[in-house]
Structures are given as C-alpha cells and as structure tokens.
Design a protein around this motif. Structure first.
Motif, mmCIF file in Angstrom:
data_model
loop_
_atom_site.group_PDB
_atom_site.id
_atom_site.type_symbol
_atom_site.label_atom_id
_atom_site.label_comp_id
_atom_site.label_asym_id
_atom_site.label_seq_id
_atom_site.Cartn_x
_atom_site.Cartn_y
_atom_site.Cartn_z
ATOM 1 N N ASP A 153 -12.246 18.690 11.080
ATOM 2 C CA ASP A 153 -11.531 17.462 12.452
ATOM 3 C C ASP A 153 -11.153 16.242 11.840
ATOM 4 O OD1 ASP A 153 -11.849 19.758 13.922
ATOM 5 O OD2 ASP A 153 -13.982 19.079 14.586
ATOM 6 N N GLU A 154 -10.228 15.835 11.843
ATOM 7 C CA GLU A 154 -9.744 14.268 11.356
ATOM 8 C C GLU A 154 -8.912 13.428 12.230
ATOM 9 O OE1 GLU A 154 -7.509 15.005 7.938
ATOM 10 O OE2 GLU A 154 -9.024 16.185 6.851
ATOM 11 N N ALA A 155 -9.172 12.235 12.049
ATOM 12 C CA ALA A 155 -8.451 11.309 12.705
ATOM 13 C C ALA A 155 -8.219 10.223 11.862
ATOM 14 C CB ALA A 155 -9.234 10.509 14.018
ATOM 15 N N TRP A 156 -6.965 9.613 11.952
ATOM 16 C CA TRP A 156 -6.650 8.656 11.001
ATOM 17 C C TRP A 156 -6.507 7.292 11.501
ATOM 18 C CZ3 TRP A 156 -1.813 11.395 8.110
ATOM 19 C CH2 TRP A 156 -2.283 12.684 7.506
ATOM 20 N N GLY A 167 -11.113 -2.025 19.982
ATOM 21 C CA GLY A 167 -9.490 -2.485 19.806
ATOM 22 C C GLY A 167 -8.695 -1.919 18.740
ATOM 23 N N VAL A 168 -9.317 -0.830 18.059
ATOM 24 C CA VAL A 168 -8.587 -0.036 17.042
ATOM 25 C C VAL A 168 -7.671 0.897 17.388
ATOM 26 C CG1 VAL A 168 -8.968 1.345 15.126
ATOM 27 C CG2 VAL A 168 -10.457 -0.499 15.573
ATOM 28 N N VAL A 169 -6.541 0.849 17.031
ATOM 29 C CA VAL A 169 -5.315 1.930 17.505
ATOM 30 C C VAL A 169 -5.218 2.753 16.402
ATOM 31 C CG1 VAL A 169 -3.054 2.143 17.886
ATOM 32 C CG2 VAL A 169 -4.132 0.131 18.761
ATOM 33 N N LEU A 170 -5.370 4.182 16.654
ATOM 34 C CA LEU A 170 -5.381 5.153 15.699
ATOM 35 C C LEU A 170 -4.005 5.385 15.202
ATOM 36 C CD1 LEU A 170 -7.790 7.843 17.011
ATOM 37 C CD2 LEU A 170 -8.375 6.062 15.163
ATOM 38 N N ASP A 171 -3.849 5.636 13.873
ATOM 39 C CA ASP A 171 -2.245 6.162 13.454
ATOM 40 C C ASP A 171 -2.282 7.622 13.666
ATOM 41 O OD1 ASP A 171 -2.365 3.801 12.066
ATOM 42 O OD2 ASP A 171 -3.229 4.366 10.238
ATOM 43 N N ARG A 172 -3.282 8.301 13.950
ATOM 44 C CA ARG A 172 -3.202 9.823 14.208
ATOM 45 C C ARG A 172 -4.381 10.262 14.943
ATOM 46 N NH1 ARG A 172 -3.275 14.478 10.219
ATOM 47 N NH2 ARG A 172 -5.138 14.777 11.005
ATOM 48 N N ARG A 226 -4.950 3.972 4.337
ATOM 49 C CA ARG A 226 -5.194 4.770 5.234
ATOM 50 C C ARG A 226 -6.583 5.267 5.150
ATOM 51 N NH1 ARG A 226 -3.678 10.743 4.645
ATOM 52 N NH2 ARG A 226 -2.225 9.813 2.939
ATOM 53 N N ILE A 227 -7.280 5.358 6.352
ATOM 54 C CA ILE A 227 -8.810 5.654 6.368
ATOM 55 C C ILE A 227 -8.729 7.150 7.101
ATOM 56 C CG2 ILE A 227 -10.882 5.292 7.254
ATOM 57 C CD1 ILE A 227 -10.178 2.147 7.078
ATOM 58 N N ARG A 248 0.960 -1.354 -0.054
ATOM 59 C CA ARG A 248 0.141 0.074 0.020
ATOM 60 C C ARG A 248 0.818 1.102 0.067
ATOM 61 N NH1 ARG A 248 -3.854 -2.361 -2.174
ATOM 62 N NH2 ARG A 248 -5.311 -3.560 -0.922
ATOM 63 N N THR A 249 0.195 2.310 -0.365
ATOM 64 C CA THR A 249 1.030 3.621 -0.417
ATOM 65 C C THR A 249 0.169 4.574 0.227
ATOM 66 O OG1 THR A 249 1.735 5.095 -1.932
ATOM 67 C CG2 THR A 249 -0.134 3.799 -2.942
ATOM 68 N N ASP A 250 1.025 5.633 0.803
ATOM 69 C CA ASP A 250 0.301 6.757 1.272
ATOM 70 C C ASP A 250 -0.471 7.778 0.409
ATOM 71 O OD1 ASP A 250 0.562 6.200 3.939
ATOM 72 O OD2 ASP A 250 2.582 7.364 3.765
ATOM 73 N N ASP A 251 -0.242 7.271 -1.139
ATOM 74 C CA ASP A 251 -0.914 8.230 -1.995
ATOM 75 C C ASP A 251 -2.534 8.075 -2.197
ATOM 76 O OD1 ASP A 251 1.790 9.033 -2.728
ATOM 77 O OD2 ASP A 251 1.847 7.802 -4.336
ATOM 78 N N VAL A 252 -3.127 6.854 -1.711
ATOM 79 C CA VAL A 252 -4.352 6.584 -1.496
ATOM 80 C C VAL A 252 -4.878 6.867 -0.184
ATOM 81 C CG1 VAL A 252 -6.083 4.809 -2.443
ATOM 82 C CG2 VAL A 252 -3.928 5.319 -3.699
#
Length: 127
Positions: free
Chosen positions: A96-99, A81-86, A107-108, A57-61
């Motif tokens: 307002d964003e969370a990743w 149990g989800v751990v956020l990336d950000r 990436r979602i 996977r790429t951060d481009d998508v």
C-alpha cells in the motif's frame, strides 16, 4: 565492502524550508545538527539535509518510507496541510503506497506492508 552506516544526502534549494518540512511536517527525529546541516533518523538509515543545491529534481530518485499505518499517517499529514501527489492505493506488488513531494520536488513514497505480504511472512521451508 563493509558498510557500517548509511545516509541519503539532499542538497535543497532552500535548506531552512526543507529542514522544516522533514522536522515539522513529517516529524522526523533529529539525529544530529551541525553548521550547515541536519541529519534525521530514517528507520535503519539517515537523511542528511546539507548544503544548497540548484539542480532540478528528477523522478529517478525517491525516498521510500515504511510506516505502520498508512491511513493514519496520511490523515496526520493532511491535518498539517500536505497535499498528496498520489492517493493511497494497493500496488500490483502488494504494498500500500501514497506519494508526496518535499519542497524541492523529491518524491516520498509512504509504504505500508500488509500483514499477508511476503515481506512479513516467513517464507522459509518448515523444519
């Protein structure tokens, strides 16, 4: 071009794990299932988990998912149990964003549009 519908296609390394993530963890509703794939409702479009992929996977998508209440959504995901990336934060563009990432690293971006943001405000000139 006259587009009648749209969907995003993901070819995961492990379709069963990725399908379970979107169905059971994110709680997306299933639009249809067929041999070798599942299509989920994704707001105004669809997300199709189909086939099997091998590419990294790429951060481009990224998937951009607007939610009503970011704090409640993040709390619900953490309970599963989800751990956020950000962690959630207000971006310079006012959203307002969370990743987080799916099992293959896609990436979602979870987005809440604040009530005073231009996406919610009628910017047309008064008549």
């Amino acid at each position: 071009m006259d587009v009648l519908s749209s969907r995003i296609l993901l070819n995961p390394k492990d379709p069963a794990i990725t399908t379970a993530f979107y169905r059971d963890i994110l709680g997306l509703a299933i639009y249809r299932e067929f041999p070798g794939g599942t299509v989920f409702f994704l707001g105004g479009g669809f997300l199709e988990i189909v086939g099997r992929g091998e590419a990294e996977r790429t951060d481009d998508v990224a998937l951009w998912l607007q939610v009503r209440d970011l704090a409640a959504t993040v709390a619900e995901l953490r309970d599963k149990g989800v751990v956020l990336d950000r962690e959630p934060r207000r971006e310079p563009w006012g959203l307002d964003e969370a990743w987080l990432s799916d099992p293959d690293g896609t990436r979602i971006v979870l987005v809440e549009v604040p009530s005073d943001h231009p996406l919610r405000v009628d910017v047309r000139a008064p008549r």
